[in-house]
Design an enzyme around this catalytic site. Structure first.
Site, PDB file in Angstrom:
ATOM      1  N   ILE A   1       0.846  -1.191   0.000  1.00 17.60           N
ATOM      2  CA  ILE A   1       0.000   0.000   0.000  1.00 17.60           C
ATOM      3  C   ILE A   1       0.881   1.240   0.000  1.00 17.60           C
ATOM      4  O   ILE A   1       1.774   1.382   0.838  1.00 17.60           O
ATOM      5  CB  ILE A   1      -0.919   0.032   1.233  1.00 17.60           C
ATOM      6  CG1 ILE A   1      -1.934  -1.118   1.205  1.00 17.60           C
ATOM      7  CG2 ILE A   1      -1.629   1.384   1.349  1.00 17.60           C
ATOM      8  CD1 ILE A   1      -2.988  -1.010   0.133  1.00 17.60           C
ATOM      9  N   LYS A   2       0.625   2.134  -0.956  1.00 18.68           N
ATOM     10  CA  LYS A   2       1.281   3.440  -0.950  1.00 18.68           C
ATOM     11  C   LYS A   2       0.286   4.475  -0.470  1.00 18.68           C
ATOM     12  O   LYS A   2      -0.834   4.560  -0.978  1.00 18.68           O
ATOM     13  CB  LYS A   2       1.778   3.819  -2.345  1.00 18.68           C
ATOM     14  CG  LYS A   2       2.442   5.197  -2.368  1.00 18.68           C
ATOM     15  CD  LYS A   2       2.693   5.726  -3.772  1.00 18.68           C
ATOM     16  CE  LYS A   2       3.283   7.124  -3.735  1.00 18.68           C
ATOM     17  NZ  LYS A   2       3.396   7.737  -5.078  1.00 18.68           N
ATOM     18  N   GLN A   3       0.696   5.271   0.519  1.00 18.71           N
ATOM     19  CA  GLN A   3      -0.212   6.243   1.105  1.00 18.71           C
ATOM     20  C   GLN A   3       0.574   7.485   1.539  1.00 18.71           C
ATOM     21  O   GLN A   3       1.723   7.393   1.965  1.00 18.71           O
ATOM     22  CB  GLN A   3      -0.926   5.644   2.317  1.00 18.71           C
ATOM     23  CG  GLN A   3      -1.950   6.531   2.989  1.00 18.71           C
ATOM     24  CD  GLN A   3      -3.046   6.976   2.053  1.00 18.71           C
ATOM     25  OE1 GLN A   3      -2.942   8.020   1.410  1.00 18.71           O
ATOM     26  NE2 GLN A   3      -4.119   6.165   1.950  1.00 18.71           N
TER      27      GLN A   3
END
Length: 351
Positions: A236-238
């Site tokens: 997950i990129k956040q």
């Protein structure tokens, strides 16, 4: 990089290095480590070929074997325009220099467009893990639309030798339901072909901006992460949270009082830990974005972001503009500085 140098770069925020979490303790998390693939992914339903490619990603670059990741993402030429992205350093109009920066900078992998990676695939796809970003928000349409459009297919990424695919969903936008359906199908096919998946879990809705920008609030970004891992994103990129309290401020959705004090006290490390918690307690790795390039303060900001991510229980950073908008040697040095935080044993996961 020594712990003293990290503290120096943090300046007035050097207390980040000593903070102990009062919300969710690290004992509840699945933390990065040399055996992360075995602990987190071997028990899952991921095909063996996905595990193999995740292993190659984790065993590449300066962070190899640590469980942490440093990725170079360069897809800004589409959304931000190539001119705005590459004018500060025109050599990056050439895709080869983008991949060379990832290699010189000791990254685990490089994420970019079908065009960029396809242009140099035969020369580099066997040297560093390729992650093809499949959808983009182009802003040449007038008036601008804020949507994610498919630019490529999974099979094409597979054929060029990519080991992973990436996509963005603008959670909270009017188009998000369609994007969810598209990305769900993309990720299912990618796993069938043995490729791992990376999801940019961004919030996009002008109504989320009130007294603060709640598009980067811990509670709303945390929920976006939870939707992302439900789609079987492997990473997950956040964006790192800058506040909390999105649900109460916007007066919509369902939440719980414990998220505003008890489980998630007001502190940057606690906010980011809540993002990790929403990634199935860290079973899916959280990488935070490095943000835009501001020039002189980029190194200090990048180190701060890395310290918060690591101490929260995250898996690393994905930093682009801070690196490629400067000469290659300087960009590689900045990427190395980020990696040094994750290599520094004195920077520990907060209790």
């Amino acid at each position: 990089m020594t712990i003293d140098r990290v503290a120096e770069l943090l300046g007035e925020e050097r207390s980040l290095l000593e903070y102990s979490c009062r919300g969710i303790s690290k004992e509840k998390l699945h933390l990065p480590g040399p055996d992360f693939i075995e602990r987190s992914w071997v028990p899952s339903d991921r095909p063996v070929s996905v595990l193999r490619n995740l292993r190659w990603l984790h065993n590449t670059g300066r962070l190899n074997g640590t469980g942490y990741l440093s990725l170079l993402p360069v897809d800004q030429g589409i959304e931000h325009s190539a001119g705005a992205s590459f004018a500060p350093n025109p050599e990056y109009f050439d895709p080869e220099n983008i991949v060379e920066l990832a290699i010189e900078g000791g990254c685990n992998g490089v994420a970019s467009t079908l065009g960029v990676l396809g242009a140099v695939a035969r020369k580099y796809a066997h040297r560093i893990p390729f992650i093809v970003k499949l959808n983009h928000n182009e802003l040449l349409s007038y008036p601008n639309m804020y949507d994610q459009t498919l630019f490529a297919g999974v099979e094409r990424a597979f054929e060029m030798g990519a080991v992973g695919v990436g996509a963005t969903i603008y959670f909270g936008s009017a188009e998000s339901r369609r994007q969810i359906e598209e990305v769900s199908a993309i990720f299912e096919r990618a796993h069938q072909l043995g490729m791992f998946t990376v999801l940019w879990c961004y919030l996009r809705n002008s109504e989320f901006k009130k007294d603060q920008d709640y598009q980067v609030s811990a509670d709303l970004t945390g929920q976006a992460n939870h939707l992302g891992v439900t789609l079987q994103a492997d990473i997950i990129k956040q964006k790192q949270p800058e506040c909390n309290g999105g649900y109460p401020a916007l007066k919509f959705g369902k939440t719980h009082d414990r998220i505003y004090g008890d489980l998630v006290p007001d502190h940057p490390i606690e906010w980011t830990r809540y993002q990790v918690v929403n990634c199935y307690m860290g079973r899916v790795g959280l990488i935070n974005s490095g943000g835009s390039s501001a020039g002189v303060g980029d190194l200090a900001q990048a180190v701060r972001t890395a310290v918060i991510n690591k101490r929260a229980g995250g898996t690393g950073l994905i930093s682009g503009r801070k690196a490629f908008q400067r000469p290659m040697a300087e960009g590689a040095k900045l990427l190395n500085a980020i990696q040094d935080v994750f290599l520094c044993p004195e920077v520990t996961v907060a209790p």
